[in-house]
Design a protein around this motif. Structure first.
Motif, PDB file in Angstrom:
ATOM      1  N   VAL A  83       0.866  -1.185   0.000  1.00  0.00           N
ATOM      2  CA  VAL A  83       0.000   0.000   0.000  1.00  0.00           C
ATOM      3  C   VAL A  83       0.896   1.226   0.000  1.00  0.00           C
ATOM      4  O   VAL A  83       1.746   1.372   0.883  1.00  0.00           O
ATOM      5  N   SER A  85       1.937   4.743   0.842  1.00  0.00           N
ATOM      6  CA  SER A  85       1.565   5.820   1.760  1.00  0.00           C
ATOM      7  C   SER A  85       2.847   6.462   2.266  1.00  0.00           C
ATOM      8  O   SER A  85       3.925   5.877   2.169  1.00  0.00           O
ATOM      9  N   VAL A  98      -1.967   9.058   1.519  1.00  0.00           N
ATOM     10  CA  VAL A  98      -2.185   7.711   0.999  1.00  0.00           C
ATOM     11  C   VAL A  98      -2.461   7.809  -0.497  1.00  0.00           C
ATOM     12  O   VAL A  98      -3.182   8.706  -0.934  1.00  0.00           O
ATOM     13  N   LYS A 100      -4.342   7.002  -3.564  1.00  0.00           N
ATOM     14  CA  LYS A 100      -5.634   6.455  -4.000  1.00  0.00           C
ATOM     15  C   LYS A 100      -5.695   6.580  -5.513  1.00  0.00           C
ATOM     16  O   LYS A 100      -5.867   7.682  -6.038  1.00  0.00           O
ATOM     17  N   GLU A 101      -5.485   5.473  -6.166  1.00  0.00           N
ATOM     18  CA  GLU A 101      -5.520   5.426  -7.631  1.00  0.00           C
ATOM     19  C   GLU A 101      -4.663   6.511  -8.262  1.00  0.00           C
ATOM     20  O   GLU A 101      -5.096   7.272  -9.139  1.00  0.00           O
ATOM     21  N   VAL A 105      -3.797  11.368  -1.130  1.00  0.00           N
ATOM     22  CA  VAL A 105      -4.901  11.932  -0.351  1.00  0.00           C
ATOM     23  C   VAL A 105      -4.439  12.033   1.097  1.00  0.00           C
ATOM     24  O   VAL A 105      -3.845  11.094   1.637  1.00  0.00           O
TER      25      VAL A 105
ATOM     26  N   THR B  52      -7.000  -2.535   2.335  1.00  0.00           N
ATOM     27  CA  THR B  52      -6.851  -1.157   2.817  1.00  0.00           C
ATOM     28  C   THR B  52      -8.265  -0.646   3.048  1.00  0.00           C
ATOM     29  O   THR B  52      -9.199  -1.036   2.337  1.00  0.00           O
ATOM     30  N   PHE B  64      -7.444   6.457   6.915  1.00  0.00           N
ATOM     31  CA  PHE B  64      -6.968   5.281   6.204  1.00  0.00           C
ATOM     32  C   PHE B  64      -6.404   4.270   7.195  1.00  0.00           C
ATOM     33  O   PHE B  64      -5.623   4.625   8.076  1.00  0.00           O
ATOM     34  N   LEU B  85      -1.663   2.135   8.897  1.00  0.00           N
ATOM     35  CA  LEU B  85      -0.948   1.765   7.674  1.00  0.00           C
ATOM     36  C   LEU B  85       0.466   1.302   7.998  1.00  0.00           C
ATOM     37  O   LEU B  85       1.090   0.597   7.222  1.00  0.00           O
TER      38      LEU B  85
END
Lengths: 208, 233
Positions: A83, A85, A98, A100-101, A105, B52, B64, B85
């Motif tokens: 992920v 981030s 983070v 997001k596509e 964000v 996630t 998140f 995270l």
């Protein structure tokens, strides 16, 4: 080649080797040694692999990322896999973004407060101040390894202990293992550590 | 002031009189077992799922987290671990008919939250246990599989398009409480081997409503393989 000549010619290198070895042994012998060595470090850049171990996991969760530190208190903790981030501590502010596509964000939740405490703790370690947080009692063990145990019951319910393995290379942390319980822990292993590389002002700014 | 009160009463009456969308007879009647809509996107057998989570909370806050769910469709049991995270566990609880909290850090440290998480997990990952199932189509001709639950609640499983299911949970007064969108977007290695949704969006309606967007990071089969192949539940 004459072996005596070889030895004579190389004795300065041997001496340097011995001194370096003594420095390596010495840098983590005492809190004072740790602080003094850390004071010589202005920046740290490293990659890391994180393993999350839990009893219920069929196999550990593996994450990869990069780590950037600039003394005294700027830090960037970036995950690249699985992920994406990035957590940034800079000029007293902690922010997390983070992916997001493909768009970064910002995470604006209260959950970030606990991470703020964690990143501040990490910057203390990188400044060689392992024994200055009253919330933990720190013991320097052979290895060299630092074992930090919470002093407060509330914190002890969350973190059982933290083990920091120090590299023989001065000022370098090899790994950090955070035990939430005996069978639930997070281990970060640092790789390709570069010290004192110059960083420009934009190193800790996030481009969205 | 009187007119506002009257408006509220009328609105309350209107909401309490909410009704389920009408179910029309499908052109081709079929059994629950052969009806694709009734199958849904539910993991069969035992799985370790890593997501996630993007949580959109009241007050326009977005947070998140990551979520690890180890579940068994056969046992209808699940263990849920919510982490930052960075991997710090903030919530760890198990459901096997009742909720047991193993670990919870503020603001996740209350029983109502744990109950809510486990109710959402059951809605997302387990086929409804219904007293009665009826099939048909909605007014827009979208196939629906309607489940009447023992507590009087109703779950509609709607299949608007291939690889996309919508689950709607209605209270016994027929007001919609939860909407779950489950879909398969990408055929990536390690994902969707047995029809596990790789994107799930849950919307909780009401005054303290929230939205959770779950993106599948990893799905690892655990336990015996035959439970997944044969679809044992």
């Amino acid at each position: 080649m004459d072996s005596r000549l070889f030895k004579a010619r190389n004795w300065p290198f041997c001496l340097i080797g011995i001194i370096t070895a003594l420095m390596c042994l010495g840098w983590a012998d005492s809190w004072q040694g740790l602080r003094e060595t850390a004071a010589t470090v202005s920046t740290v850049k490293a990659g890391f692999v994180q393993e999350k171990h839990m009893k219920i996991l069929a196999r550990p969760l593996i994450s990869h990322g990069n780590f950037l530190f600039q003394a005294p208190d700027s830090l960037q903790w970036e995950y690249t896999q699985p992920v994406k981030s990035v957590l940034v501590l800079h000029k007293g502010q902690t922010r997390r973004y983070v992916d997001k596509e493909g768009v970064l964000v910002e995470d604006a939740t209260a959950g970030l407060q606990s991470m703020q405490m964690v990143v501040q703790q990490i910057t203390q370690w990188l400044n060689g101040r392992f024994d200055e947080n009253p919330a933990f009692s720190a013991v320097l063990e052979p290895g060299p390894k630092i074992v930090m145990t919470p002093t407060e019951t509330a914190l002890a319910r969350l973190i059982q202990r933290i083990e920091i393995e120090l590299s023989n290379r001065p000022a370098v942390i090899e790994s950090v293992t955070i035990y939430e319980s005996e069978d639930s822990y997070t281990r970060l292993v640092f790789q390709n550590v570069t010290l004192n590389m110059p960083l420009d002002d934009t190193a800790f700014s996030i481009t969205k | 002031m009187k007119s506002i009160s009257l408006l509220l009463v009328v609105a309350g009456l209107f909401l309490s009189c909410a009704s389920l969308p009408p179910l029309h007879q499908a052109h081709r009647p079929m059994s629950v077992e052969s009806n694709q809509t009734c199958q849904g996107l539910y993991p069969l057998g035992e799985w370790q799922l890593y997501h996630t989570i993007e949580a959109k909370l009241p007050g326009r806050q977005t947070g998140f987290l990551t979520g690890l769910t180890v579940l068994s469709s056969r046992e209808r049991s699940a263990q849920c671990v919510i982490m930052t995270l960075e991997g710090f566990v903030v919530f760890d609880a198990r459901y096997d008919g009742q909720v047991t909290i193993n670990r919870a850090v503020a603001p996740f440290d209350n029983h109502a939250f744990a109950q809510g998480v486990m109710a959402d997990i059951q809605l997302i990952f387990f086929k409804p246990l219904a007293d009665e199932i009826s099939m048909g189509v909605l007014s827009d001709n979208v196939p629906v599989c309607r489940h009447l639950l023992p507590d009087g609640n109703v779950i509609d499983l709607v299949n608007p398009e291939n690889n996309h299911w919508e689950t709607r949970l209605y209270r016994s007064n027929h007001r919609v409480m939860r909407i779950v969108q489950s879909m398969i977007k990408d055929k990536l290695p390690g994902k969707n081997l047995t029809g596990i949704a790789d994107k799930i969006e849950l919307t909780a309606l009401g005054t303290s409503g929230y939205t959770l967007i779950l993106d599948l990071v990893e799905a690892i089969p655990i336990g015996p393989e035959d439970s997944r192949i044969q679809g044992v539940e």
